[in-house]
Design a protein around this motif. Structure first.
Motif, mmCIF file in Angstrom:
data_model
loop_
_atom_site.group_PDB
_atom_site.id
_atom_site.type_symbol
_atom_site.label_atom_id
_atom_site.label_comp_id
_atom_site.label_asym_id
_atom_site.label_seq_id
_atom_site.Cartn_x
_atom_site.Cartn_y
_atom_site.Cartn_z
ATOM 1 N N UNK A 18 -7.703 8.240 13.278
ATOM 2 C CA UNK A 18 -7.288 8.165 12.046
ATOM 3 C C UNK A 18 -8.191 8.971 10.867
ATOM 4 N N UNK A 19 -7.474 9.878 10.259
ATOM 5 C CA UNK A 19 -8.384 10.635 9.387
ATOM 6 C C UNK A 19 -8.199 10.090 7.849
ATOM 7 N N UNK A 20 -9.065 9.815 7.155
ATOM 8 C CA UNK A 20 -8.940 9.166 5.737
ATOM 9 C C UNK A 20 -9.891 10.148 4.642
ATOM 10 N N UNK A 21 -9.493 10.148 3.557
ATOM 11 C CA UNK A 21 -10.055 10.640 2.442
ATOM 12 C C UNK A 21 -9.766 10.075 1.187
ATOM 13 N N UNK A 22 -10.889 10.075 0.282
ATOM 14 C CA UNK A 22 -10.651 9.439 -1.119
ATOM 15 C C UNK A 22 -11.240 10.366 -2.203
ATOM 16 N N UNK A 23 -10.668 10.525 -3.287
ATOM 17 C CA UNK A 23 -11.498 11.430 -4.165
ATOM 18 C C UNK A 23 -11.086 10.943 -5.461
ATOM 19 N N UNK A 24 -11.742 11.251 -6.404
ATOM 20 C CA UNK A 24 -11.450 11.272 -8.084
ATOM 21 C C UNK A 24 -11.863 12.581 -8.637
ATOM 22 N N UNK A 25 -11.000 12.715 -9.842
ATOM 23 C CA UNK A 25 -11.492 13.752 -10.484
ATOM 24 C C UNK A 25 -12.345 13.286 -11.881
ATOM 25 N N UNK A 26 -13.638 13.526 -11.759
ATOM 26 C CA UNK A 26 -14.585 12.636 -12.599
ATOM 27 C C UNK A 26 -14.997 11.710 -11.614
ATOM 28 N N UNK A 27 -16.279 10.936 -11.992
ATOM 29 C CA UNK A 27 -16.726 9.780 -11.271
ATOM 30 C C UNK A 27 -17.204 8.839 -12.097
ATOM 31 N N UNK A 28 -16.281 8.108 -12.643
ATOM 32 C CA UNK A 28 -15.143 7.705 -12.236
ATOM 33 C C UNK A 28 -13.857 8.462 -13.070
ATOM 34 N N UNK A 29 -13.039 8.643 -12.370
ATOM 35 C CA UNK A 29 -11.740 9.200 -12.982
ATOM 36 C C UNK A 29 -10.405 8.998 -12.183
ATOM 37 N N UNK A 30 -9.385 9.594 -12.678
ATOM 38 C CA UNK A 30 -8.228 9.275 -11.715
ATOM 39 C C UNK A 30 -8.545 9.525 -10.168
ATOM 40 N N UNK A 31 -7.922 8.815 -9.499
ATOM 41 C CA UNK A 31 -8.407 8.647 -7.939
ATOM 42 C C UNK A 31 -7.155 8.593 -6.989
ATOM 43 N N UNK A 32 -7.306 9.122 -5.853
ATOM 44 C CA UNK A 32 -6.278 8.976 -4.707
ATOM 45 C C UNK A 32 -6.798 8.944 -3.589
ATOM 46 N N UNK A 33 -5.930 8.364 -2.388
ATOM 47 C CA UNK A 33 -6.287 8.432 -1.030
ATOM 48 C C UNK A 33 -5.362 9.321 -0.454
ATOM 49 N N UNK A 34 -5.862 9.630 0.782
ATOM 50 C CA UNK A 34 -4.840 10.347 1.749
ATOM 51 C C UNK A 34 -5.222 9.786 3.345
ATOM 52 N N UNK A 45 -9.510 1.209 3.784
ATOM 53 C CA UNK A 45 -9.074 -0.488 4.130
ATOM 54 C C UNK A 45 -7.475 -0.259 3.980
ATOM 55 N N UNK A 46 -6.766 0.663 3.335
ATOM 56 C CA UNK A 46 -5.413 0.919 3.432
ATOM 57 C C UNK A 46 -5.010 1.559 4.914
ATOM 58 N N UNK A 47 -5.889 2.411 5.348
ATOM 59 C CA UNK A 47 -5.539 2.763 6.767
ATOM 60 C C UNK A 47 -5.614 1.891 7.660
ATOM 61 N N UNK A 48 -6.490 0.817 7.785
ATOM 62 C CA UNK A 48 -6.699 -0.231 8.638
ATOM 63 C C UNK A 48 -5.565 -1.286 8.463
#
Length: 133
Positions: free
Chosen positions: A5-21, A53-56
């Motif tokens: 499994x490879x995961x990543x998460x990030x946000x534009x701003x911290x906090x900000x709009x975020x996504x996971x891959x 969490x989502x990956x598992x």
């Protein structure tokens, strides 16, 4: 069967709009799944943990039959070291993520081994995040 499994998460701003891959492969390199999701306004750390969490959850729901081991790769050194018990977890909301992860690990009933990788070794998961935010 062994999964990678490879995961990543990030946000534009911290906090900000975020996504996971998330990318899930077999040990011999066959891609089983690519997943991306917008997760609202989050910090970078919250996004990284949400991806874990989502990956598992995906592994539990789709690939748990015959599963022997999961090797989990993330470019979040903080998260990997916290999950491996090398760093303390001071923030209560991060403890909640770790609690969810430990429950998922116990549901899988197989070893889940966490590895830190540099961003250039996590390119597909990173691209999924960047496409989303």
């Amino acid at each position: 069967m062994k999964l990678i499994i490879h995961t990543d998460g990030g946000s534009k701003g911290n906090p900000g709009p975020a996504a996971i891959g998330i990318v899930i492969d077999t040990a011999d390199g066959k891609e089983l799944l690519q997943y991306r999701e917008d997760i609202g306004i989050k910090t970078n750390n919250e996004a990284e943990y949400t991806a874990a969490v989502r990956a598992l959850e995906l592994v539990r729901d789709k690939f748990s039959e015959g599963l022997e081991r999961v090797d989990f790769y993330s470019d979040s050194q903080l998260m990997v070291r916290q999950l491996n018990g090398e760093y303390k977890i001071k923030q209560p909301h991060i403890r909640d993520f770790v609690f969810k992860i430990r429950i998922l690990e116990s549901e899988l009933r197989i070893p889940v081994v966490y590895h830190h990788v540099l961003r250039d070794k996590n390119t597909l998961a990173d691209a999924l995040v960047n496409d989303a935010v």
